[in-house]
Every structure is written in structure tokens, then in C-alpha cells.
Design a protein around this motif. Structure first.
Motif, PDB file in Angstrom:
ATOM      1  N   UNK A 187      -6.149  -4.226   4.444  1.00  0.00           N
ATOM      2  CA  UNK A 187      -5.484  -5.998   4.584  1.00  0.00           C
ATOM      3  C   UNK A 187      -4.051  -5.602   5.060  1.00  0.00           C
ATOM      4  N   UNK A 188      -3.618  -4.751   6.024  1.00  0.00           N
ATOM      5  CA  UNK A 188      -2.222  -4.939   6.279  1.00  0.00           C
ATOM      6  C   UNK A 188      -2.014  -4.808   7.940  1.00  0.00           C
ATOM      7  N   UNK A 189      -1.021  -5.030   8.172  1.00  0.00           N
ATOM      8  CA  UNK A 189      -0.934  -5.057   9.879  1.00  0.00           C
ATOM      9  C   UNK A 189      -1.187  -3.395  10.469  1.00  0.00           C
ATOM     10  N   UNK A 190      -1.462  -3.363  11.743  1.00  0.00           N
ATOM     11  CA  UNK A 190      -1.524  -2.128  12.281  1.00  0.00           C
ATOM     12  C   UNK A 190       0.041  -1.504  12.493  1.00  0.00           C
ATOM     13  N   UNK A 191       0.846  -2.466  12.482  1.00  0.00           N
ATOM     14  CA  UNK A 191       2.541  -1.870  12.575  1.00  0.00           C
ATOM     15  C   UNK A 191       2.967  -1.397  11.040  1.00  0.00           C
ATOM     16  N   UNK A 192       2.323  -2.100  10.146  1.00  0.00           N
ATOM     17  CA  UNK A 192       2.535  -1.335   8.824  1.00  0.00           C
ATOM     18  C   UNK A 192       1.957   0.208   8.796  1.00  0.00           C
ATOM     19  N   UNK A 193       0.647   0.217   9.411  1.00  0.00           N
ATOM     20  CA  UNK A 193       0.064   1.607   9.404  1.00  0.00           C
ATOM     21  C   UNK A 193       1.120   2.648  10.001  1.00  0.00           C
ATOM     22  N   UNK A 194       1.616   2.250  11.356  1.00  0.00           N
ATOM     23  CA  UNK A 194       2.447   3.189  12.167  1.00  0.00           C
ATOM     24  C   UNK A 194       3.697   3.354  11.368  1.00  0.00           C
ATOM     25  N   UNK A 219       4.259   3.386   8.112  1.00  0.00           N
ATOM     26  CA  UNK A 219       3.832   4.575   6.945  1.00  0.00           C
ATOM     27  C   UNK A 219       3.761   5.849   7.631  1.00  0.00           C
ATOM     28  N   UNK A 220       3.568   5.964   8.789  1.00  0.00           N
ATOM     29  CA  UNK A 220       2.883   7.288   9.413  1.00  0.00           C
ATOM     30  C   UNK A 220       4.429   7.738   9.864  1.00  0.00           C
ATOM     31  N   UNK A 221       5.318   7.009  10.201  1.00  0.00           N
ATOM     32  CA  UNK A 221       6.546   7.420  10.657  1.00  0.00           C
ATOM     33  C   UNK A 221       7.717   7.283   9.454  1.00  0.00           C
ATOM     34  N   UNK A 255       1.022  -1.164   0.075  1.00  0.00           N
ATOM     35  CA  UNK A 255      -0.051   0.033  -0.082  1.00  0.00           C
ATOM     36  C   UNK A 255       0.771   1.284   0.123  1.00  0.00           C
ATOM     37  N   UNK A 256       0.510   2.449  -0.767  1.00  0.00           N
ATOM     38  CA  UNK A 256       1.337   3.301  -0.776  1.00  0.00           C
ATOM     39  C   UNK A 256       0.862   4.214   0.684  1.00  0.00           C
ATOM     40  N   UNK A 257       1.875   4.739   1.041  1.00  0.00           N
ATOM     41  CA  UNK A 257       2.065   5.441   2.286  1.00  0.00           C
ATOM     42  C   UNK A 257       1.257   6.536   2.232  1.00  0.00           C
ATOM     43  N   UNK A 258       1.114   7.322   1.232  1.00  0.00           N
ATOM     44  CA  UNK A 258       0.266   8.522   0.920  1.00  0.00           C
ATOM     45  C   UNK A 258      -1.319   8.161   1.077  1.00  0.00           C
ATOM     46  N   UNK A 259      -1.648   7.023   0.698  1.00  0.00           N
ATOM     47  CA  UNK A 259      -3.025   6.537   0.954  1.00  0.00           C
ATOM     48  C   UNK A 259      -3.257   6.375   2.375  1.00  0.00           C
ATOM     49  N   UNK A 260      -2.289   5.882   3.237  1.00  0.00           N
ATOM     50  CA  UNK A 260      -2.500   5.805   4.730  1.00  0.00           C
ATOM     51  C   UNK A 260      -2.572   6.998   5.170  1.00  0.00           C
ATOM     52  N   UNK A 261      -1.551   8.253   4.876  1.00  0.00           N
ATOM     53  CA  UNK A 261      -1.761   9.416   5.531  1.00  0.00           C
ATOM     54  C   UNK A 261      -2.895  10.001   5.289  1.00  0.00           C
ATOM     55  N   UNK A 262      -3.524   9.939   3.877  1.00  0.00           N
ATOM     56  CA  UNK A 262      -4.743  10.546   3.553  1.00  0.00           C
ATOM     57  C   UNK A 262      -5.796   9.974   4.386  1.00  0.00           C
ATOM     58  N   UNK A 263      -6.037   8.717   4.684  1.00  0.00           N
ATOM     59  CA  UNK A 263      -7.210   8.228   5.434  1.00  0.00           C
ATOM     60  C   UNK A 263      -6.894   8.887   6.950  1.00  0.00           C
ATOM     61  N   UNK A 264      -5.833   8.675   7.583  1.00  0.00           N
ATOM     62  CA  UNK A 264      -5.505   9.223   8.785  1.00  0.00           C
ATOM     63  C   UNK A 264      -5.982  10.804   8.888  1.00  0.00           C
ATOM     64  N   UNK A 265      -5.693  11.552   7.910  1.00  0.00           N
ATOM     65  CA  UNK A 265      -6.008  12.938   7.980  1.00  0.00           C
ATOM     66  C   UNK A 265      -7.500  13.043   7.732  1.00  0.00           C
TER      67      UNK A 265
END
Length: 186
Positions: free
Chosen positions: A166-173, A175-177, A143-153
Motif C-alpha cells: 500500500x505504497x506508491x511505486x515511487x516509494x519502491x524505487x 527504497x531501492x536507490x 515500510x522498511x526498505x529491507x522488506x522491499x529489497x527482500x521482495x525484489x530479490x
């Protein structure tokens, strides 16, 4: 003439299997077993074995990797044995330095040169990729990190983002850092 078997722990090689094969050749063979995987301890044991053998004696091993971790190390050890007049016999494949030693050495020298060339080529390729700022190593990101940041925003929770993509929460964290300097501990 003394015949000494040598068995060493390497990768998936079972010491009992090596000993069985050596005893099949000669039931009365004395077997030196090296269970250490630390290169220094292994080196000391091999030195002791070489000192125990004299000119005309035979060192028997199951397969060539028993002698070392690289083609260069194997080749060096075969040369040292030959210089002392010690015959090396390999059971699988059935070769001995008593008869076709120069063919064996030439083949190992070719393999060592090939390995060195491949290593050099791989290093050069990695260096060229780094200079062009191409990511090297690891797997492709799902997954593109920008997509994760867009969803958090947009206010989505990290758990729901992980579930939806369909990724782990650790992958989300991660991507954010990503791209942020790490905090030093201590």
C-alpha cells in the motif's frame, strides 16, 4: 496632522478588507497599499511612507503584521516611526504609540527575545540530533526498505510490491536507490 493608512499583502490578509477597516476609522484617509511580497520592494515602499510623514503625523494600520514579517522587523519599524515623532495606530487590537508606546515596545521586545531563544534552542536540538545520527525531518517511513529489497530479490515486480504494501511505486524505487550515490546530470 496627516493621517495615512498603510495596507500590505501578508499571508491571508485581504487588501480590500484592510482598506475597508481603515476607511471605517476615517472615510477621507489616504491609503498606501503595498502588494509586493518581495522584502526589498516592501522595504522601499515603507521608506517612502516614512519620508512622506512628518513629526506629529499618524500612520494607521489594521494589525501589527502589516509592518513586517518578524517581530524584530516590526519592532525596528515602530522604533523608527517613534524616532521621527510619527504616531502609529493599530486598529486590531486598538493600540497607539501616542499613549502606551513603552508598554507596546516592552511586550514586542519580550516576544522577539522569546522567538530568538526558541530558534536557538531548535537549532541546538537539531544539531544534537544530527550528531547522534538521529533522522531529522520528514515523516516516519511506512515500510522498511529491507522488506522491499527482500521482495525484489525474491522476484516480485515493483508494481506488485507497491500494491501489496500500500505504497506508491515511487516509494519502491526510492527504497531501492536509498544509500546509493546519485548520478549527476549534465
Amino acid at each position: 496632522m496627516t493621517r495615512l493608512g498603510y495596507a500590505r499583502a501578508w499571508l491571508d490578509a485581504d487588501l480590500a478588507e484592510q482598506a475597508r477597516r481603515l476607511r471605517a476609522l476615517d472615510p477621507d484617509i489616504c491609503i498606501a497599499i503595498s502588494q509586493t511580497r518581495a522584502s526589498r520592494g516592501e522595504c522601499d515602499r515603507f521608506e517612502a511612507i516614512i519620508r512622506a510623514l512628518a513629526c506629529g503625523d499618524e500612520l494607521v494600520i489594521w494589525r501589527l503584521p502589516v509592518l513586517g514579517r518578524s517581530t524584530g522587523e516590526i519592532l525596528d519599524r515602530i522604533r523608527r516611526l517613534m524616532l521621527r515623532g510619527i504616531v502609529l495606530r493599530v486598529l486590531d487590537p486598538d493600540i497607539t504609540t501616542a499613549s502606551n508606546s513603552f508598554t507596546l515596545l516592552a511586550a514586542l521586545e519580550m516576544v522577539r527575545n522569546l522567538e530568538n531563544d526558541l530558534r536557538r534552542e531548535q537549532r541546538a536540538d537539531l544539531e544534537a540530533a544530527r550528531k547522534r545520527q538521529i533522522p531529522v525531518g520528514g515523516r516516519q517511513k511506512k515500510v522498511d526498505e529491507r522488506e522491499i529489497r527482500r521482495r525484489v530479490a525474491a522476484g516480485a515486480s515493483k508494481a506488485s510490491i507497491a500494491r501489496d504494501l500500500n505504497i506508491s511505486r515511487m516509494s519502491v524505487y526510492r527504497a531501492l536507490t536509498a544509500g546509493q550515490p546519485r548520478a549527476r546530470a549534465g
